[in-house]
Scaffold this motif. Structure first.
Motif, mmCIF file in Angstrom:
data_model
loop_
_atom_site.group_PDB
_atom_site.id
_atom_site.type_symbol
_atom_site.label_atom_id
_atom_site.label_comp_id
_atom_site.label_asym_id
_atom_site.label_seq_id
_atom_site.Cartn_x
_atom_site.Cartn_y
_atom_site.Cartn_z
ATOM 1 N N LEU A 202 6.872 -13.851 -0.224
ATOM 2 C CA LEU A 202 6.783 -13.859 1.061
ATOM 3 C C LEU A 202 6.570 -15.210 1.504
ATOM 4 C CD1 LEU A 202 4.113 -10.900 1.287
ATOM 5 C CD2 LEU A 202 6.555 -10.947 2.528
ATOM 6 N N LEU A 203 7.272 -15.608 2.683
ATOM 7 C CA LEU A 203 7.123 -17.205 2.952
ATOM 8 C C LEU A 203 6.513 -17.320 4.359
ATOM 9 C CD1 LEU A 203 10.960 -17.639 2.209
ATOM 10 C CD2 LEU A 203 9.274 -18.067 0.733
ATOM 11 N N ALA A 204 6.072 -18.583 4.577
ATOM 12 C CA ALA A 204 5.455 -18.777 5.940
ATOM 13 C C ALA A 204 6.341 -18.232 6.938
ATOM 14 C CB ALA A 204 5.404 -20.326 6.177
ATOM 15 N N GLY A 205 5.883 -17.428 7.897
ATOM 16 C CA GLY A 205 6.233 -16.961 9.049
ATOM 17 C C GLY A 205 6.554 -15.517 8.813
ATOM 18 N N ASP A 206 6.682 -14.862 7.630
ATOM 19 C CA ASP A 206 7.053 -13.727 7.421
ATOM 20 C C ASP A 206 6.033 -12.714 7.912
ATOM 21 O OD1 ASP A 206 9.439 -14.268 5.771
ATOM 22 O OD2 ASP A 206 8.593 -13.741 4.012
ATOM 23 N N ILE A 207 6.416 -11.622 8.508
ATOM 24 C CA ILE A 207 5.470 -10.620 9.003
ATOM 25 C C ILE A 207 5.102 -9.666 7.941
ATOM 26 C CG2 ILE A 207 5.024 -8.784 10.885
ATOM 27 C CD1 ILE A 207 5.178 -11.818 11.857
ATOM 28 N N VAL A 208 3.915 -9.135 7.750
ATOM 29 C CA VAL A 208 3.524 -8.351 6.523
ATOM 30 C C VAL A 208 3.079 -7.022 7.125
ATOM 31 C CG1 VAL A 208 1.932 -8.323 4.631
ATOM 32 C CG2 VAL A 208 2.865 -10.439 5.182
ATOM 33 N N GLU A 209 3.210 -5.868 6.550
ATOM 34 C CA GLU A 209 2.554 -4.640 6.804
ATOM 35 C C GLU A 209 2.356 -4.108 5.506
ATOM 36 O OE1 GLU A 209 4.055 -2.499 10.423
ATOM 37 O OE2 GLU A 209 5.055 -1.131 8.821
ATOM 38 N N ILE A 210 1.069 -3.279 5.223
ATOM 39 C CA ILE A 210 0.511 -2.404 4.224
ATOM 40 C C ILE A 210 0.554 -1.394 4.734
ATOM 41 C CG2 ILE A 210 -1.168 -2.218 2.525
ATOM 42 C CD1 ILE A 210 -1.504 -5.392 2.467
ATOM 43 N N HIS A 211 1.229 -0.397 4.061
ATOM 44 C CA HIS A 211 0.809 1.154 4.090
ATOM 45 C C HIS A 211 0.024 1.579 2.758
ATOM 46 C CE1 HIS A 211 3.381 1.984 7.863
ATOM 47 N NE2 HIS A 211 3.682 0.787 7.245
ATOM 48 N N SER A 212 -0.787 2.570 2.748
ATOM 49 C CA SER A 212 -1.753 2.949 1.912
ATOM 50 C C SER A 212 -1.750 4.536 1.714
ATOM 51 C CB SER A 212 -3.287 2.634 2.176
ATOM 52 O OG SER A 212 -3.029 1.151 2.357
ATOM 53 N N ARG A 213 -1.839 4.928 0.326
ATOM 54 C CA ARG A 213 -2.046 6.228 0.146
ATOM 55 C C ARG A 213 -3.221 6.547 -0.701
ATOM 56 N NH1 ARG A 213 4.010 5.932 -1.264
ATOM 57 N NH2 ARG A 213 5.168 6.710 0.590
ATOM 58 N N LEU A 214 -3.838 7.656 -0.529
ATOM 59 C CA LEU A 214 -4.868 8.043 -1.388
ATOM 60 C C LEU A 214 -4.209 8.846 -2.530
ATOM 61 C CD1 LEU A 214 -8.001 8.332 -1.993
ATOM 62 C CD2 LEU A 214 -7.868 10.235 -0.435
ATOM 63 N N LEU A 215 -4.388 8.473 -3.791
ATOM 64 C CA LEU A 215 -4.073 9.363 -4.675
ATOM 65 C C LEU A 215 -4.754 10.181 -5.572
ATOM 66 C CD1 LEU A 215 -2.093 6.166 -6.548
ATOM 67 C CD2 LEU A 215 -1.189 7.712 -4.939
ATOM 68 N N GLU A 216 -6.050 9.940 -5.332
ATOM 69 C CA GLU A 216 -7.007 10.698 -6.240
ATOM 70 C C GLU A 216 -8.319 10.467 -5.758
ATOM 71 O OE1 GLU A 216 -8.557 11.187 -10.820
ATOM 72 O OE2 GLU A 216 -6.632 9.957 -10.434
ATOM 73 N N ILE A 217 -9.099 11.664 -5.472
ATOM 74 C CA ILE A 217 -10.833 11.359 -5.327
ATOM 75 C C ILE A 217 -11.405 12.232 -6.255
ATOM 76 C CG2 ILE A 217 -10.586 13.282 -3.564
ATOM 77 C CD1 ILE A 217 -12.833 11.870 -2.089
ATOM 78 N N GLY A 218 -12.413 11.789 -7.012
ATOM 79 C CA GLY A 218 -13.150 11.992 -7.875
ATOM 80 C C GLY A 218 -14.445 12.347 -7.407
ATOM 81 N N ASP A 219 -15.516 12.578 -8.010
ATOM 82 C CA ASP A 219 -17.045 12.774 -7.595
ATOM 83 C C ASP A 219 -17.527 11.720 -6.980
ATOM 84 O OD1 ASP A 219 -19.581 14.440 -7.319
ATOM 85 O OD2 ASP A 219 -20.246 13.492 -9.060
ATOM 86 N N LYS A 220 -17.135 10.462 -7.531
ATOM 87 C CA LYS A 220 -17.876 9.086 -7.123
ATOM 88 C C LYS A 220 -16.871 8.020 -6.916
ATOM 89 C CE LYS A 220 -21.780 10.083 -9.907
ATOM 90 N NZ LYS A 220 -22.843 9.657 -10.996
#
Length: 142
Positions: A69-87
């Motif tokens: 990624l270079l100066a001026g690039d627009i960044v987007e992050i997408h996220s996924r929950l893979l697992e949920i445990g007790d804690k």
């Protein structure tokens, strides 16, 4: 959960290193900002964390760098929950160059829900577990 970005931003020149691309410390920072947006969607909102005396702590983080990624690039992050445990939660971020659509980096994190006063892990509240469960990625998405 992939419908809306958990982070949007740009790469500033001062975030680049001697080679001319975004330095690794800024990847980590942008992934961290995505964490907090993801947590809020799961019910781990700032007000919940403050009023309950709870917090989240990363115990494992694996980053894979795929493209510069270079100066001026627009960044987007997408996220996924893979697992949920007790804690704990396990989730994955995908950082893309928003203009080209190319994946720049991925980050998989395991986070632990903790009691801030006791400094120990603590089970998720039922309401948080229920909200988070609705956001679990389908096995085919993982």
């Amino acid at each position: 959960m992939d419908q809306e970005a958990t982070y949007r931003g740009t790469v500033y020149p001062w975030q680049c290193d001697h080679v001319g691309h975004m330095n690794i410390m800024w990847y980590v920072g942008k992934f961290d900002e995505a964490n907090w947006n993801l947590f809020a969607r799961l019910g781990l909102t700032p007000s919940y964390l403050r009023s309950s005396g709870r917090g989240m702590a990363a115990v494992q983080q694996n980053i894979t760098y795929k493209r510069e990624l270079l100066a001026g690039d627009i960044v987007e992050i997408h996220s996924r929950l893979l697992e949920i445990g007790d804690k704990s939660l396990r989730f994955r971020h995908e950082m893309r160059n928003a203009e080209t659509g190319e994946i720049a980096a991925t980050c998989e994190i395991t986070g632990v829900h903790m009691d801030r006063g006791l400094r120990k892990s603590a089970p998720f509240a039922d309401a948080v577990r229920q909200t988070a469960s609705m956001h679990l990625a389908e096995p085919a998405e993982v």
